[in-house]
Design a protein around this motif. Structure first.
Motif, mmCIF file in Angstrom:
data_model
loop_
_atom_site.group_PDB
_atom_site.id
_atom_site.type_symbol
_atom_site.label_atom_id
_atom_site.label_comp_id
_atom_site.label_asym_id
_atom_site.label_seq_id
_atom_site.Cartn_x
_atom_site.Cartn_y
_atom_site.Cartn_z
ATOM 1 N N PRO A 39 0.836 -1.211 0.000
ATOM 2 C CA PRO A 39 0.000 0.000 0.000
ATOM 3 C C PRO A 39 0.860 1.246 0.000
ATOM 4 O O PRO A 39 1.948 1.273 0.580
ATOM 5 N N GLY A 40 0.389 2.276 -0.685
ATOM 6 C CA GLY A 40 1.090 3.547 -0.671
ATOM 7 C C GLY A 40 0.915 4.254 0.666
ATOM 8 O O GLY A 40 0.008 3.926 1.454
ATOM 9 N N LEU A 41 1.777 5.214 0.928
ATOM 10 C CA LEU A 41 1.713 5.972 2.173
ATOM 11 C C LEU A 41 0.535 6.935 2.135
ATOM 12 O O LEU A 41 0.299 7.603 1.127
ATOM 13 N N ASN A 42 -0.245 6.980 3.214
ATOM 14 C CA ASN A 42 -1.256 8.034 3.282
ATOM 15 C C ASN A 42 -0.651 9.258 3.963
ATOM 16 O O ASN A 42 0.464 9.219 4.479
ATOM 17 N N GLU A 43 -1.389 10.338 3.974
ATOM 18 C CA GLU A 43 -0.825 11.594 4.475
ATOM 19 C C GLU A 43 -0.500 11.588 5.965
ATOM 20 O O GLU A 43 0.224 12.455 6.439
ATOM 21 N N TRP A 44 -0.996 10.601 6.706
ATOM 22 C CA TRP A 44 -0.664 10.508 8.132
ATOM 23 C C TRP A 44 0.496 9.569 8.380
ATOM 24 O O TRP A 44 0.965 9.425 9.506
ATOM 25 N N GLY A 45 0.979 8.915 7.340
ATOM 26 C CA GLY A 45 2.157 8.066 7.476
ATOM 27 C C GLY A 45 1.961 7.001 8.540
ATOM 28 O O GLY A 45 0.957 6.291 8.558
ATOM 29 N N ASP A 46 2.926 6.908 9.444
ATOM 30 C CA ASP A 46 2.854 5.903 10.507
ATOM 31 C C ASP A 46 2.375 6.510 11.819
ATOM 32 O O ASP A 46 2.570 5.941 12.895
ATOM 33 N N GLY A 47 1.712 7.664 11.753
ATOM 34 C CA GLY A 47 1.222 8.322 12.961
ATOM 35 C C GLY A 47 -0.285 8.496 12.945
ATOM 36 O O GLY A 47 -0.925 8.430 11.895
ATOM 37 N N HIS A 48 -0.867 8.702 14.110
ATOM 38 C CA HIS A 48 -2.298 8.950 14.211
ATOM 39 C C HIS A 48 -2.589 9.622 15.549
ATOM 40 O O HIS A 48 -1.721 9.732 16.413
ATOM 41 N N LEU A 49 -3.816 10.073 15.717
ATOM 42 C CA LEU A 49 -4.231 10.749 16.940
ATOM 43 C C LEU A 49 -4.993 9.781 17.835
ATOM 44 O O LEU A 49 -5.867 9.050 17.367
ATOM 45 N N VAL A 50 -4.649 9.795 19.117
ATOM 46 C CA VAL A 50 -5.313 8.939 20.099
ATOM 47 C C VAL A 50 -5.561 9.742 21.373
ATOM 48 O O VAL A 50 -5.030 10.842 21.553
ATOM 49 N N THR A 51 -6.321 9.164 22.283
ATOM 50 C CA THR A 51 -6.503 9.762 23.602
ATOM 51 C C THR A 51 -5.179 9.678 24.361
ATOM 52 O O THR A 51 -4.540 8.624 24.378
ATOM 53 N N PRO A 52 -4.726 10.770 24.957
ATOM 54 C CA PRO A 52 -3.433 10.745 25.666
ATOM 55 C C PRO A 52 -3.362 9.611 26.683
ATOM 56 O O PRO A 52 -4.294 9.386 27.456
ATOM 57 N N GLY A 53 -2.265 8.866 26.639
ATOM 58 C CA GLY A 53 -2.037 7.776 27.567
ATOM 59 C C GLY A 53 -2.614 6.439 27.139
ATOM 60 O O GLY A 53 -2.296 5.408 27.730
ATOM 61 N N GLN A 54 -3.442 6.432 26.085
ATOM 62 C CA GLN A 54 -4.090 5.192 25.640
ATOM 63 C C GLN A 54 -3.326 4.618 24.442
ATOM 64 O O GLN A 54 -3.697 4.814 23.288
ATOM 65 N N PHE A 55 -2.261 3.881 24.729
ATOM 66 C CA PHE A 55 -1.394 3.396 23.655
ATOM 67 C C PHE A 55 -2.038 2.301 22.814
ATOM 68 O O PHE A 55 -1.660 2.099 21.656
ATOM 69 N N ALA A 56 -2.987 1.569 23.371
ATOM 70 C CA ALA A 56 -3.623 0.475 22.636
ATOM 71 C C ALA A 56 -4.922 0.902 21.965
ATOM 72 O O ALA A 56 -5.618 0.076 21.369
ATOM 73 N N GLU A 57 -5.253 2.170 22.034
ATOM 74 C CA GLU A 57 -6.501 2.650 21.447
ATOM 75 C C GLU A 57 -6.460 2.520 19.927
ATOM 76 O O GLU A 57 -5.474 2.912 19.298
ATOM 77 N N PRO A 58 -7.494 1.954 19.312
ATOM 78 C CA PRO A 58 -7.516 1.861 17.844
ATOM 79 C C PRO A 58 -7.452 3.266 17.242
ATOM 80 O O PRO A 58 -8.160 4.178 17.693
ATOM 81 N N PRO A 59 -6.600 3.457 16.234
ATOM 82 C CA PRO A 59 -6.466 4.797 15.653
ATOM 83 C C PRO A 59 -7.716 5.197 14.883
ATOM 84 O O PRO A 59 -8.371 4.365 14.243
ATOM 85 N N GLY A 60 -8.042 6.467 14.960
ATOM 86 C CA GLY A 60 -9.119 6.995 14.142
ATOM 87 C C GLY A 60 -8.622 7.247 12.728
ATOM 88 O O GLY A 60 -7.426 7.146 12.444
#
Length: 241
Positions: free
Chosen positions: A76-97
């Motif tokens: 798959p090609g890279l999307n504009e968010w690359g390997d990053g995403h936004l989550v609730t602070p402190g919730q490392f296992a939260e599914p990315p939006g």
């Protein structure tokens, strides 16, 4: 087989270029298996060894991946968010939006000293400037300004971007045959100006995370300079290892 590449280029490199163009144009979808080496060789009129060398180059460059015993698949090609995403602070296992891009404008600009240096251009060189607002569950969470050289790509405008779902990377890959990968990234805290507050719908000043990054073609050439302002009062930016 026909190719626009000069005849002195090795045959396997001509095949590599042709297959990359076909992938970029969407002939095979992400994670779809390519035909076998034998089938490709027969359809292209070359040896299986030539196809194997071409596919190996494409795997090394990130166009393809292999699964032992299953075959070769389109990466798959890279999307504009690359390997990053936004989550609730402190919730490392939260599914990315999945932030949705809203195209605000596509204009021309002149390169500042920093952007010109990063893109190996002269100062004030012409650029395409793409401004995107990102929404997560309908809430504005980030603002992008992406710059690419006018001399490097065909015309980029709002109509063309909308044809590709407001994705600059999809447009560059499908139309120009350029697959973007992440280059250097810098991050720092900042405060919004009045225009940014309006675009992000902020009623009060809140700290933002400014992410400045470079996008590279698979050849290593820097082809994009992007600045992203992320809201950070309710969200944390998380990169995956």
């Amino acid at each position: 087989m026909t190719t626009d590449k000069p005849s002195f280029q090795p045959l396997y490199q001509q095949i590599r270029t042709l297959l990359a163009q076909r992938i970029a144009q969407g002939e095979w979808a992400a994670h779809e298996a390519l035909p076998s080496e034998w089938a490709l060789a027969e359809s292209l009129g070359v040896s299986q060894g030539t196809v194997r060398k071409a596919l190996t180059d494409l795997v090394d460059e990130g166009w393809l991946y292999r699964q032992q015993g299953k075959g070769t698949f389109v990466a798959p090609g890279l999307n504009e968010w690359g390997d990053g995403h936004l989550v609730t602070p402190g919730q490392f296992a939260e599914p990315p939006g999945s932030p949705v891009p809203e195209l605000l404008s596509c204009t021309r600009a002149n390169a500042s000293e920093d952007i010109a240096q990063a893109l190996s251009l002269r100062r004030a060189a012409p650029l395409f400037r793409v401004r995107l607002l990102w929404r997560l569950a309908g809430v504005a969470v980030a603002l992008d300004d992406a710059y690419v050289p006018v001399g490097r790509f065909e015309e980029i405008d709002a109509r063309r971007l909308r044809q590709y779902g407001n994705s600059l990377y999809t447009l560059l890959e499908r139309r120009d045959g350029v697959r973007v990968r992440l280059g250097a990234i810098q991050a720092r805290a900042t405060l919004p100006d009045r225009e940014t507050m309006t675009l992000l719908g902020l009623s009060d000043v809140e700290p933002l995370l400014m992410i400045t990054r470079l996008g590279q073609a698979l050849t290593g050439e820097v082809v994009e300079w992007r600045e992203r302002l992320c809201r950070s009062a309710r969200w944390a930016f998380q990169r995956e290892p």
